[in-house]
Design an enzyme around this catalytic site. Structure first.
Site, PDB file in Angstrom:
ATOM      1  N   LEU A 157      35.499  32.528  39.504  1.00  0.00           N
ATOM      2  CA  LEU A 157      36.704  33.146  38.965  1.00  0.00           C
ATOM      3  C   LEU A 157      37.819  33.222  40.004  1.00  0.00           C
ATOM      4  CD1 LEU A 157      38.013  34.624  36.549  1.00  0.00           C
ATOM      5  CD2 LEU A 157      37.095  36.758  37.501  1.00  0.00           C
ATOM      6  N   ASP A 158      38.987  32.691  39.645  1.00  0.00           N
ATOM      7  CA  ASP A 158      40.197  32.750  40.478  1.00  0.00           C
ATOM      8  C   ASP A 158      39.979  32.155  41.871  1.00  0.00           C
ATOM      9  OD1 ASP A 158      41.493  34.029  38.387  1.00  0.00           O
ATOM     10  OD2 ASP A 158      41.046  36.035  39.138  1.00  0.00           O
ATOM     11  N   ALA A 159      39.081  31.174  41.970  1.00  0.00           N
ATOM     12  CA  ALA A 159      38.769  30.609  43.289  1.00  0.00           C
ATOM     13  C   ALA A 159      38.858  29.092  43.311  1.00  0.00           C
ATOM     14  CB  ALA A 159      37.373  31.058  43.732  1.00  0.00           C
TER      15      ALA A 159
END
EC number: 3.5.1.10
Length: 293
Positions: free
Chosen positions: A237-239
């Site tokens: 997530l969000d990486a």
């Protein structure tokens, strides 16, 4: 009076472990067939030892079409390295995008405006929302809107909803799947299937303040800058690999609402830039990093 349209071009991107002779081999291959290079960019990453290039060639200078270029260059790429990663894009083929949304409309409004004005050269084939609030603005631009509800607290219902989203997206075989403040986490299977095509805008300057309510986190921390990050979607997530980031200054007098308002301006610009660079073949991904030419 309208401007003269750009001549059709082929955008060739290539990456492999660095060694001598790569540039000479690629340019020699193009010259051998009369290819006129109108743009060229190169980069070697000293940490990974990986070489990257983006070459733009006038289509009318070659004796074959994009499919012919792919076939012939494939042999060159294999000769240079068994680990090579490459692509050929034809600017004569207008790219397609599908946009996923929830309730926040600022990024969608901005993208639709840029497409309508001719500033962003892409066909938005469809917009899919887990809420129906953005249906009217989408249809006003002549674009189909599909409402796919995501039932709260129902994992099986959510899986069925994502299956429907997947079917709607894949029907258009888009060059980009744009998560324009789509507030649902893509399952790992979709992240893998759409790898290198699914683009998200996160309302934070990642890796700071990942996850939910980043402006609230930033306000609590007392930051002086808030930002936005356009990145490829991965199962982490969000990486995912970052395409573009930007910031705007805030101060001690700004409320959370002020930060949200300022941040929306940065989100719109950052997403538009990142999507444009992706569609123009300017973003080369290696691991979790990008080279943007």
């Amino acid at each position: 009076m309208g401007g003269v349209p750009d001549p059709q071009r082929y955008v060739l991107t290539f990456g492999c472990p660095d060694r001598t002779g790569i540039i000479a081999r690629i340019s020699g291959f193009l010259a051998e067939h009369g290819g006129m290079i109108v743009e060229a960019a190169y980069h070697t990453d000293p940490d990974t030892g990986w070489f990257f290039t983006r070459q733009v060639v006038r289509a009318d200078s070659l004796p074959f079409d994009a499919a012919g270029l792919r076939e012939r260059f494939g042999a060159v790429a294999a000769e240079l390295s068994a680990e090579s990663s490459w692509s050929v894009r034809d600017t004569g083929e207008r790219p397609r995008a599908v946009v996923l949304v929830s309730k926040s409309g600022h990024c969608l409004y901005d993208l639709l405006g840029r497409v309508a004005s001719g500033e962003l050269d892409v066909d938005v084939a469809a917009v899919i929302g887990n809420h129906a609030s953005l249906a009217d603005i989408t249809r006003a631009h002549g674009i189909p809107f599909h409402h796919v509800p995501f039932p709260a607290g129902d994992p099986e219902g959510k899986a069925q909803a994502f299956a429907q989203v997947r079917e709607l997206v894949d029907e258009h075989d888009p060059h980009a799947v744009v998560l324009a403040r789509f507030m649902q986490v893509l399952p790992a299977g979709l992240c893998a299937e759409w790898a290198g095509r699914a683009i998200n805008i996160h309302h934070s300057f990642l890796p700071s303040f990942a996850g939910a309510k980043p402006y609230h986190q930033a306000y609590t921390r007392g930051v002086k800058l808030v930002g936005a990050t356009c990145h490829y979607v991965t199962a982490d997530l969000d990486a995912g690999p970052i395409i573009e980031q930007d910031v705007i200054r805030v101060d001690h007098g700004d409320s959370v609402e002020d930060m949200v308002r300022k941040g929306r301006d940065i989100e719109k610009v950052t997403l538009a830039r990142g999507l444009r660079w992706h569609l123009e073949g300017r973003v080369l991904v290696h691991g979790n990093r990008t080279v943007v030419f």
